[in-house]
Motif scaffolding. Structure first.
Motif, PDB file in Angstrom:
ATOM      1  N   GLY A 198      20.324  33.303  88.687  1.00  0.00           N
ATOM      2  CA  GLY A 198      21.496  34.102  88.338  1.00  0.00           C
ATOM      3  C   GLY A 198      22.038  34.902  89.528  1.00  0.00           C
ATOM      4  O   GLY A 198      22.943  35.639  89.139  1.00  0.00           O
ATOM      5  N   ASP A 199      21.285  34.823  90.687  1.00  0.00           N
ATOM      6  CA  ASP A 199      21.903  35.805  91.931  1.00  0.00           C
ATOM      7  C   ASP A 199      22.685  35.142  92.845  1.00  0.00           C
ATOM      8  O   ASP A 199      22.708  33.821  92.821  1.00  0.00           O
ATOM      9  N   ILE A 200      23.709  35.537  92.871  1.00  0.00           N
ATOM     10  CA  ILE A 200      24.756  35.171  94.033  1.00  0.00           C
ATOM     11  C   ILE A 200      23.795  35.208  95.444  1.00  0.00           C
ATOM     12  O   ILE A 200      23.201  36.122  95.770  1.00  0.00           O
ATOM     13  N   TYR A 201      23.425  34.054  96.180  1.00  0.00           N
ATOM     14  CA  TYR A 201      23.022  33.714  97.185  1.00  0.00           C
ATOM     15  C   TYR A 201      23.725  33.262  98.382  1.00  0.00           C
ATOM     16  O   TYR A 201      23.464  33.749  99.463  1.00  0.00           O
ATOM     17  N   ALA A 226      25.150  26.125  88.610  1.00  0.00           N
ATOM     18  CA  ALA A 226      25.002  24.702  87.924  1.00  0.00           C
ATOM     19  C   ALA A 226      25.355  24.840  86.400  1.00  0.00           C
ATOM     20  O   ALA A 226      24.922  26.182  85.859  1.00  0.00           O
ATOM     21  N   PRO A 227      25.590  23.854  85.770  1.00  0.00           N
ATOM     22  CA  PRO A 227      26.052  24.065  84.437  1.00  0.00           C
ATOM     23  C   PRO A 227      24.536  24.481  83.757  1.00  0.00           C
ATOM     24  O   PRO A 227      23.740  23.967  83.788  1.00  0.00           O
ATOM     25  N   ALA A 228      24.747  25.247  82.632  1.00  0.00           N
ATOM     26  CA  ALA A 228      23.497  25.336  81.556  1.00  0.00           C
ATOM     27  C   ALA A 228      23.394  24.231  80.959  1.00  0.00           C
ATOM     28  O   ALA A 228      24.082  23.543  80.610  1.00  0.00           O
ATOM     29  N   ASP A 229      21.849  24.166  80.801  1.00  0.00           N
ATOM     30  CA  ASP A 229      21.348  22.690  80.091  1.00  0.00           C
ATOM     31  C   ASP A 229      21.783  22.915  78.446  1.00  0.00           C
ATOM     32  O   ASP A 229      21.844  23.946  77.906  1.00  0.00           O
TER      33      ASP A 229
END
Length: 95
Positions: free
Chosen positions: A46-49, A92-95
């Motif tokens: 959930g971190d902006i990398y 990425a989309p949540a599962d």
């Protein structure tokens, strides 16, 4: 467009897809933040990398389209307000 990996943040598993599909020039995070429009990319934690900066709206929209083509989701799609200094934030989309 310019891009930078943020120090201390782990790249997402799909990062190679981003760098393979977009023509990006590596720059410092400060340099990327100077661009007119900023795209953030979140990792699995959930971190902006990664930051991607575009000087023109056309370039920004092309990058957004490519990221959508990679089946990534823009959490700011329904708002015009920047969040965490970004005009779009993909993950990425949540599962």
């Amino acid at each position: 467009m310019k891009t930078s990996l943020l120090e201390g943040k782990k790249p997402a598993k799909f990062d190679k897809d981003i760098t393979g599909n977009l023509l990006l020039e590596t720059a410092s995070a400060d340099d990327v933040r100077q661009q007119a429009l900023i795209i953030g990319v979140r990792n699995e934690a959930g971190d902006i990398y990664r930051l991607i900066g575009a000087t023109k709206h056309n370039s920004f929209m092309n990058a957004v389209e490519e990221l959508f083509d990679l089946e990534l989701v823009d959490e700011l799609e329904q708002t015009d307000e920047p969040v965490e200094g970004c005009d779009a934030i993909f993950s990425a989309p949540a599962d």
